[in-house]
Design a protein around this motif. Structure first.
Motif, PDB file in Angstrom:
ATOM      1  N   LEU A   1       0.832  -1.209   0.000  1.00 30.02           N
ATOM      2  CA  LEU A   1       0.000   0.000   0.000  1.00 30.02           C
ATOM      3  C   LEU A   1       0.863   1.255   0.000  1.00 30.02           C
ATOM      4  CD1 LEU A   1      -2.739   1.433   0.275  1.00 30.02           C
ATOM      5  CD2 LEU A   1      -2.575   1.102   2.751  1.00 30.02           C
ATOM      6  N   VAL A   2       1.861   1.292   0.856  1.00 25.41           N
ATOM      7  CA  VAL A   2       2.753   2.457   0.936  1.00 25.41           C
ATOM      8  C   VAL A   2       3.507   2.656  -0.373  1.00 25.41           C
ATOM      9  CG1 VAL A   2       4.884   3.281   2.030  1.00 25.41           C
ATOM     10  CG2 VAL A   2       3.011   2.429   3.449  1.00 25.41           C
ATOM     11  N   MET A   3       4.024   1.567  -0.937  1.00 25.92           N
ATOM     12  CA  MET A   3       4.758   1.671  -2.196  1.00 25.92           C
ATOM     13  C   MET A   3       3.843   2.129  -3.325  1.00 25.92           C
ATOM     14  SD  MET A   3       7.982   0.731  -1.623  1.00 25.92           S
ATOM     15  CE  MET A   3       8.729   0.032  -3.087  1.00 25.92           C
ATOM     16  N   GLY A   4       2.637   1.585  -3.354  1.00 24.44           N
ATOM     17  CA  GLY A   4       1.694   1.972  -4.398  1.00 24.44           C
ATOM     18  C   GLY A   4       1.319   3.436  -4.321  1.00 24.44           C
ATOM     19  N   MET A   5       1.037   3.926  -3.108  1.00 27.52           N
ATOM     20  CA  MET A   5       0.686   5.340  -2.930  1.00 27.52           C
ATOM     21  C   MET A   5       1.871   6.235  -3.276  1.00 27.52           C
ATOM     22  SD  MET A   5      -2.466   5.605  -2.119  1.00 27.52           S
ATOM     23  CE  MET A   5      -2.511   7.322  -1.561  1.00 27.52           C
ATOM     24  N   ALA A   6       3.072   5.826  -2.847  1.00 24.99           N
ATOM     25  CA  ALA A   6       4.255   6.631  -3.154  1.00 24.99           C
ATOM     26  C   ALA A   6       4.509   6.679  -4.652  1.00 24.99           C
ATOM     27  CB  ALA A   6       5.475   6.059  -2.427  1.00 24.99           C
ATOM     28  N   GLY A   7       4.213   5.582  -5.346  1.00 26.27           N
ATOM     29  CA  GLY A   7       4.421   5.541  -6.784  1.00 26.27           C
ATOM     30  C   GLY A   7       3.550   6.521  -7.546  1.00 26.27           C
ATOM     31  N   THR A   8       2.404   6.883  -6.971  1.00 29.25           N
ATOM     32  CA  THR A   8       1.521   7.829  -7.664  1.00 29.25           C
ATOM     33  C   THR A   8       2.046   9.259  -7.607  1.00 29.25           C
ATOM     34  OG1 THR A   8       0.177   8.271  -5.685  1.00 29.25           O
ATOM     35  CG2 THR A   8      -0.467   6.388  -7.071  1.00 29.25           C
ATOM     36  N   GLY A   9       3.008   9.493  -6.694  1.00 33.17           N
ATOM     37  CA  GLY A   9       3.572  10.837  -6.582  1.00 33.17           C
ATOM     38  C   GLY A   9       2.936  11.718  -5.530  1.00 33.17           C
ATOM     39  N   VAL A  10       2.036  11.174  -4.711  1.00 28.56           N
ATOM     40  CA  VAL A  10       1.414  11.986  -3.660  1.00 28.56           C
ATOM     41  C   VAL A  10       2.434  12.282  -2.569  1.00 28.56           C
ATOM     42  CG1 VAL A  10      -0.881  11.035  -4.130  1.00 28.56           C
ATOM     43  CG2 VAL A  10       0.589   9.951  -2.413  1.00 28.56           C
TER      44      VAL A  10
ATOM     45  N   ALA B   1      -0.842   8.535 -15.575  1.00 27.46           N
ATOM     46  CA  ALA B   1      -2.063   8.682 -16.368  1.00 27.46           C
ATOM     47  C   ALA B   1      -2.953   9.807 -15.853  1.00 27.46           C
ATOM     48  CB  ALA B   1      -2.843   7.369 -16.380  1.00 27.46           C
ATOM     49  N   GLY B   2      -2.547  10.399 -14.728  1.00 26.69           N
ATOM     50  CA  GLY B   2      -3.333  11.496 -14.164  1.00 26.69           C
ATOM     51  C   GLY B   2      -4.584  11.050 -13.431  1.00 26.69           C
ATOM     52  N   LEU B   3      -4.644   9.753 -13.068  1.00 28.37           N
ATOM     53  CA  LEU B   3      -5.828   9.261 -12.353  1.00 28.37           C
ATOM     54  C   LEU B   3      -5.791   9.645 -10.881  1.00 28.37           C
ATOM     55  CD1 LEU B   3      -6.050   5.705 -13.935  1.00 28.37           C
ATOM     56  CD2 LEU B   3      -7.314   7.769 -14.575  1.00 28.37           C
ATOM     57  N   ILE B   4      -4.613   9.988 -10.365  1.00 28.75           N
ATOM     58  CA  ILE B   4      -4.461  10.385  -8.969  1.00 28.75           C
ATOM     59  C   ILE B   4      -4.135  11.863  -8.940  1.00 28.75           C
ATOM     60  CG2 ILE B   4      -3.252   9.990  -6.816  1.00 28.75           C
ATOM     61  CD1 ILE B   4      -4.891   7.630  -7.700  1.00 28.75           C
ATOM     62  N   GLY B   5      -4.981  12.664  -8.326  1.00 27.52           N
ATOM     63  CA  GLY B   5      -4.761  14.104  -8.316  1.00 27.52           C
ATOM     64  C   GLY B   5      -3.782  14.538  -7.256  1.00 27.52           C
TER      65      GLY B   5
ATOM     66  N   TYR C   1       3.880  -0.757  -6.660  1.00 29.07           N
ATOM     67  CA  TYR C   1       4.619   0.475  -6.942  1.00 29.07           C
ATOM     68  C   TYR C   1       4.522   0.819  -8.425  1.00 29.07           C
ATOM     69  CZ  TYR C   1       8.413   3.879  -7.152  1.00 29.07           C
ATOM     70  OH  TYR C   1       9.152   5.021  -7.345  1.00 29.07           O
ATOM     71  N   LEU C   2       4.667  -0.172  -9.289  1.00 24.85           N
ATOM     72  CA  LEU C   2       4.561   0.051 -10.730  1.00 24.85           C
ATOM     73  C   LEU C   2       3.147   0.489 -11.112  1.00 24.85           C
ATOM     74  CD1 LEU C   2       6.649  -2.977 -12.070  1.00 24.85           C
ATOM     75  CD2 LEU C   2       7.326  -0.558 -12.009  1.00 24.85           C
ATOM     76  N   LEU C   3       2.139  -0.114 -10.463  1.00 25.36           N
ATOM     77  CA  LEU C   3       0.764   0.314 -10.719  1.00 25.36           C
ATOM     78  C   LEU C   3       0.555   1.758 -10.279  1.00 25.36           C
ATOM     79  CD1 LEU C   3      -1.219  -2.893  -9.628  1.00 25.36           C
ATOM     80  CD2 LEU C   3      -0.955  -1.996 -11.953  1.00 25.36           C
ATOM     81  N   GLY C   4       1.150   2.116  -9.114  1.00 26.06           N
ATOM     82  CA  GLY C   4       1.046   3.501  -8.649  1.00 26.06           C
ATOM     83  C   GLY C   4       1.674   4.467  -9.631  1.00 26.06           C
ATOM     84  N   LEU C   5       2.849   4.097 -10.174  1.00 30.53           N
ATOM     85  CA  LEU C   5       3.482   4.933 -11.184  1.00 30.53           C
ATOM     86  C   LEU C   5       2.601   5.095 -12.414  1.00 30.53           C
ATOM     87  CD1 LEU C   5       7.190   3.636 -11.173  1.00 30.53           C
ATOM     88  CD2 LEU C   5       6.377   5.868 -10.368  1.00 30.53           C
ATOM     89  N   ALA C   6       1.961   3.983 -12.816  1.00 31.01           N
ATOM     90  CA  ALA C   6       1.099   4.025 -13.997  1.00 31.01           C
ATOM     91  C   ALA C   6      -0.106   4.925 -13.771  1.00 31.01           C
ATOM     92  CB  ALA C   6       0.655   2.609 -14.374  1.00 31.01           C
ATOM     93  N   PHE C   7      -0.754   4.768 -12.608  1.00 28.62           N
ATOM     94  CA  PHE C   7      -1.922   5.598 -12.306  1.00 28.62           C
ATOM     95  C   PHE C   7      -1.542   7.069 -12.196  1.00 28.62           C
ATOM     96  CE2 PHE C   7      -3.932   1.683 -10.249  1.00 28.62           C
ATOM     97  CZ  PHE C   7      -4.631   1.374 -11.407  1.00 28.62           C
ATOM     98  N   GLY C   8      -0.394   7.319 -11.551  1.00 26.29           N
ATOM     99  CA  GLY C   8       0.058   8.694 -11.409  1.00 26.29           C
ATOM    100  C   GLY C   8       0.391   9.322 -12.750  1.00 26.29           C
TER     101      GLY C   8
END
Length: 366
Positions: free
Chosen positions: A155-164, A362-366, A353-360
């Motif tokens: 969870l932490v890696m995924g959230m960090a990957g989005t850039g938040v 793609a602009g899906l995470i504000g 983490y890779l999924l978080g990077l992808a979502f971030g």
């Protein structure tokens, strides 16, 4: 004519002698913490090691010299056996017996190598008894800790990957800890409670037991009761006839021992399942402990990539510890189990983490 051993052989045989003495002491120390059959079995193992000790003493002859220190493994086992005597020590001793050098040692007899193989099996049986008593709550604790480590790191890696920001990552980690711990605790309670209720439903009914003395001597369904529990037709008929004859021959029509069949599950099934509240508490507590580790760097003010690296290292060490413990208890190589746990945990974290990077990206995470 018998040739004298070489200096290298003398050193090796002295080490074998020291190890045999140390192993015998381990078994005696374990026996001191037990009673009854287990104590007798452990003392029997110690006596067998005494035979092996005699073999090396006779081979060495005048070269036996002063006692030397046993190997590190046996020294550690000796210390643990004196202070704990737990299933962990039995599992370690089982692993030590499995690594006997006698299978390839020309100075050892085939009987000695066979003895060591049997000793391993004896220890496996003794360790299995201990595992049965701790399986339920221990399973909840290990699964809880592993789930907490892996799920919250992911969870932490995924959230960090989005850039938040790090504050959002920390908030997500704390939420994951609380939600996961409550879910694990509730799930374990329901699982164990349901399993115990299913086991209870398999035990013979007291109403049926009380009804047996009133059955007709010749015409009754007691045979069907025995057949439903796995007996063959002839065996069931024979037992039913013997039970009813004993009941009708008794002035008070009392049931003989064993008249009603035991539940068709292991004797220690309920112990293995565990206690519902104990399993729930273990799962909640250990999940929380495991889930806390990935967010510790953020709690202490670290941010960004360094925080993720520290979290991954801490979780990796914890996963290797839990994997090693499971390996020891199962009699498997601890390092192999530790590396397996590590690979699974890091694999899950890398994917999220890779999924978080992808979502971030793609602009899906504000």
């Amino acid at each position: 004519m018998t040739t004298s051993p070489t200096p290298q052989q003398t050193r090796q045989w002295r080490r074998y002698l020291a190890d045999e003495r140390a192993e015998a002491q381990v078994y005696r120390s374990l026996a001191e913490r037990r009673e009854g059959e287990e104590r007798e079995i452990l003392l029997g193992l110690a006596e067998a090691e005494k035979r092996h000790e005699t073999h090396w003493v006779e081979l060495l002859g005048d070269d036996v010299g002063k006692p030397v220190a046993p190997g590190l493994r046996n020294r550690v086992l000796g210390l643990l056996a004196k202070r704990f005597g737990s299933v962990f020590v039995l599992a370690l001793a089982q692993s030590a017996e499995a690594r006997t050098p006698y299978a390839t040692e020309v100075a050892a007899t085939p009987q000695m190598a066979a003895d060591e193989a049997i000793h391993e099996e004896v220890l496996r049986g003794l360790a299995a008894r201990g595992r049965a008593h701790m399986t339920g709550n221990f399973r909840a604790a290990v699964f809880g800790a592993n789930d907490g480590l892996v799920s919250n790191l992911a969870l932490v890696m995924g959230m960090a990957g989005t850039g938040v920001g790090s504050g959002v990552v920390l908030a997500a980690g704390v939420s994951g800890l609380l939600a996961g711990a409550l879910s694990m605790g509730a799930g374990e309670y329901i699982s164990v409670r349901s399993a115990r209720e299913l086991l209870a439903a398999s035990h013979p009914s007291q109403d049926a037991r009380a009804a047996v003395p009133d059955l007709d001597l010749e015409e009754n369904e007691l045979t069907l009761v025995y057949r439903s529990r796995g007996m063959g037709d002839e065996e069931a008929r024979t037992k039913a006839h013997a039970v009813m004859t004993a009941v009708h021959g008794h002035p008070e029509r009392l049931l003989p021992d064993g008249a009603m069949p035991d539940v068709a599950v292991d004797v220690d099934s309920e112990e293995a399942v565990g206690n519902a509240w104990g399993a729930a508490t273990s799962s909640f507590g250990f999940f929380s402990s495991g889930a806390l580790i990935p967010i510790l760097p953020f709690v202490f003010g670290m941010t960004g990539f360094p925080a993720l690296i520290v979290a991954a290292v801490l979780v990796g060490l914890a996963l290797m510890v839990t994997g090693s413990v499971v390996g020891l208890l199962s009699g498997a190589p601890p390092l192999r189990r530790a590396l397996r746990q590590l690979a699974i945990g890091y694999g899950a974290a890398a994917i999220t983490y890779l999924l978080g990077l992808a979502f971030g990206a793609a602009g899906l995470i504000g």
